[in-house]
Design an enzyme around this catalytic site. Structure first.
Site, short mmCIF file in Angstrom:
data_model
loop_
_atom_site.label_atom_id
_atom_site.label_comp_id
_atom_site.label_asym_id
_atom_site.label_seq_id
_atom_site.Cartn_x
_atom_site.Cartn_y
_atom_site.Cartn_z
CG HIS A 24 -1.89 -1.17 1.19
ND1 HIS A 24 -2.15 -1.96 2.28
CD2 HIS A 24 -2.62 -1.67 0.17
CE1 HIS A 24 -3.03 -2.89 1.93
NE2 HIS A 24 -3.34 -2.73 0.65
CD GLU A 27 -0.70 0.32 4.73
OE1 GLU A 27 -1.95 0.30 4.72
OE2 GLU A 27 -0.01 -0.72 4.82
NE ARG A 77 -6.03 -0.05 1.04
CZ ARG A 77 -5.62 -0.65 2.15
NH1 ARG A 77 -4.85 -0.01 3.00
NH2 ARG A 77 -5.97 -1.90 2.43
CG ASN A 84 -2.47 -7.42 0.75
OD1 ASN A 84 -1.82 -8.33 0.24
ND2 ASN A 84 -2.73 -7.38 2.05
NE ARG A 85 -8.63 -6.87 0.97
CZ ARG A 85 -7.69 -6.40 1.82
NH1 ARG A 85 -6.40 -6.54 1.52
NH2 ARG A 85 -8.05 -5.82 2.94
CE1 TYR A 200 -9.44 -15.66 3.60
CE2 TYR A 200 -8.38 -17.81 3.56
CZ TYR A 200 -9.38 -16.97 4.02
OH TYR A 200 -10.30 -17.46 4.89
CD GLU A 214 -1.93 -3.92 9.10
OE1 GLU A 214 -1.59 -2.74 8.89
OE2 GLU A 214 -2.44 -4.66 8.24
CE1 TYR A 325 -8.50 -2.39 5.32
CE2 TYR A 325 -9.16 -3.15 7.49
CZ TYR A 325 -8.33 -3.23 6.40
OH TYR A 325 -7.33 -4.19 6.39
#
Lengths: 345, 345
Positions: A24, A27, A77, A84-85, A200, A214, A325
């Protein structure tokens, strides 16, 4: 616990690992950690104590990588979609995604995986993240990843304040983390509805084993000394643990690992147009990992009314008020405590 | 202090004021405050105590406005250029800016100003901001704006933890806040080098009087209950103060106001390519408004070395580690304490 004693992993050795920052782009802690390790002239003097010197692996290769360089450059992001998806198997099999992150996912998967392959290029991926929520130092693992359990336990033995979040596929095949509500959200909510059980979409899934670091709270877009130091301590502990494992040196860890297992996401209250009508209640802000009891204040709506929690007791919220989120329709995520064996019985 | 007693402002009445949120699109506190006041069906029941009910002005019109709607929609500070650096007189006089924010600045200036006009449409502008730095509740004023001094003092009388930052043009004409280093930075650093002495590029300058509300720490892109409540208390206090002033009711304020006056910005250490090579030292993080002494730790470089402060003593830093100031080449801003009279002698 040593490698040669493990009934399933005794022959598993990490030859090559990858350290990802900037998955991201806003970050910055992970970006800074990776760049420190990419330095062309590595620091040969011992660093002063405050900021740990990067631990150099001795038994394996560690490749530091900026996972999403375009988003890092833009300090966002993501550019088109949450990287990350992007790692569900079906998405990776598609060759002609128009968007930057899904193309980038293919590149990373080719270079360090491929996901699900019998002989991936890397055996371990460490993915560095931060959150605006008050998680403290945390790692996230896939419960089915037995080596990740050992890594998490070894870091926790060195840094007792570390907590472990986990996701897994229930025996019936249903992924316990219900993120389907966000699947259509901009940039990707949870896993696509079509993902396979246990398949996932996270970057850490493309190698044999994977772990996400994290840390929070920290705003997006900045570097903080305390967060950076903790990030580096966790990474160094992971590197040392892998060296010990490869050498078959015993890991000083307990027999079980306490994890906080994702059970579902809670959205903000919204009006008929989808606009958020409440904020996290001041008494709930920062209460990550505390037990939630029915009647506890959850939200304060913009008229000033308190909205209490009405779900089952005994669960613990995490990612309370994570900035990224809102678009994923997640005000916080609920978890339940679970004790996992470190060696399968 | 009452209006009729003020030697310069006795005939100054606020007929119309504007409340701006979302001047920076990822500072959601102001957006939420404005939207609460834009609600088509205002809350007619008394709000519970925790979140103050919006104070309705009784002697003047208050227009709530989203200053940068496109950036708010994108949840970014700005689209093309920092809107809160677009209001220098020379920039406003140019009619054909290609970028969104400078066009938007023209619209806001036409509607609520114009800046420097003898009879602007609004007499007061309240501009709502947040910061990732640990400022606590703060307002920012132009020292030359005598009415803003009174407003700040009145809010401080109600909320004693409130601090007041100020900028002004020194008698010689040089703006004391040296932001010229950032003038060429993306999105606009400080005022353009060509700005007139005292001609600041801030939105709050387009009406007769103006004040910025600035609260931190809060990450960009989210709403926090504690920040929202404080924001609303400050806005309500400002509205009540203006009503008292208009009615010629005495304001219960002291004779002087303590301000922290901007004296200059400090950049991060950088390498020859301009890349940042250090972070705010963990011992310095969050020390906003504390006196800085020579030798105090300022930065921790990415090798782990501490870089101490080497400037003059007695100054106080603010905006330490503000996320949006990395691009403005500002790690923190130095201020000096100053006591100002509330009524000119």
């Amino acid at each position: 616990m040593r490698r040669s004693e493990h009934p399933l992993l005794s022959s598993f050795i990490v030859h090559s690992a990858v350290l990802c920052g900037g998955t991201h782009g806003n970050e910055r802690t992970g970006v800074t950690c990776v760049r420190r390790r990419q330095g062309e002239e590595p620091d040969r003097e011992p660093s002063p104590d405050l900021l740990p010197r990067p631990q150099q692996p001795e038994t394996f290769q560690l490749t530091p990588v900026i996972a999403n360089p375009k988003a890092v450059h833009l300090n966002r992001r993501y550019v088109d979609f949450d990287l990350n998806r992007c790692f569900a198997t079906e998405d990776l099999s598609c060759q002609d995604w128009p968007d930057y992150e899904r193309q980038r996912a293919g590149v990373l998967n080719q270079r360090f995986g491929p996901k699900g392959g019998s002989d991936p290029a890397c055996q371990l991926l460490i993915d560095l993240h931060t959150t605006t929520a008050d998680l403290g130092p945390t790692v996230i693992i896939n419960e089915e990843d037995l080596f990740a359990r050992l890594l998490a336990a070894a870091v926790q033995a060195e840094l007792p304040q570390l907590r472990v979040l986990s996701y897994f596929a229930a025996p019936g095949g249903k992924a316990l983390r219900d993120t389907s509500a966000g699947a259509g959200a901009p940039g990707g909510g949870g896993p696509a509805a079509s993902h396979h059980p246990g398949d996932y979409p996270y970057l850490a899934e493309i190698t044999t084993s994977g772990i996400e670091v994290e840390i929070g709270p920290i705003p997006q877009g900045l570097v903080r000394g305390d967060t950076q130091i903790m990030n580096e301590r966790i990474v160094n502990s992971l590197v040392k643990t892998v060296d010990s494992w490869n050498r078959d040196t015993p890991l000083e860890i307990p027999e079980t690992l306490l994890v906080y297992r994702f059970t579902g996401d809670q959205d903000y209250p919204r009006d008929h147009r989808g606009a958020i009508t409440a904020m996290i209640h001041p008494d709930f802000q920062g209460r990550d990992f505390s037990i939630l009891a029915p009647g506890d204040p959850l939200f304060l709506d913009f008229q000033g009314n308190t909205i209490p929690y009405q779900g089952p007791g005994g669960l613990r919220p995490v990612f309370i008020n994570e900035a990224s989120y809102y678009e994923k329709r997640t005000a916080f995520t609920l978890t339940e405590e679970q004790t996992l064996p470190l060696v399968p019985r």
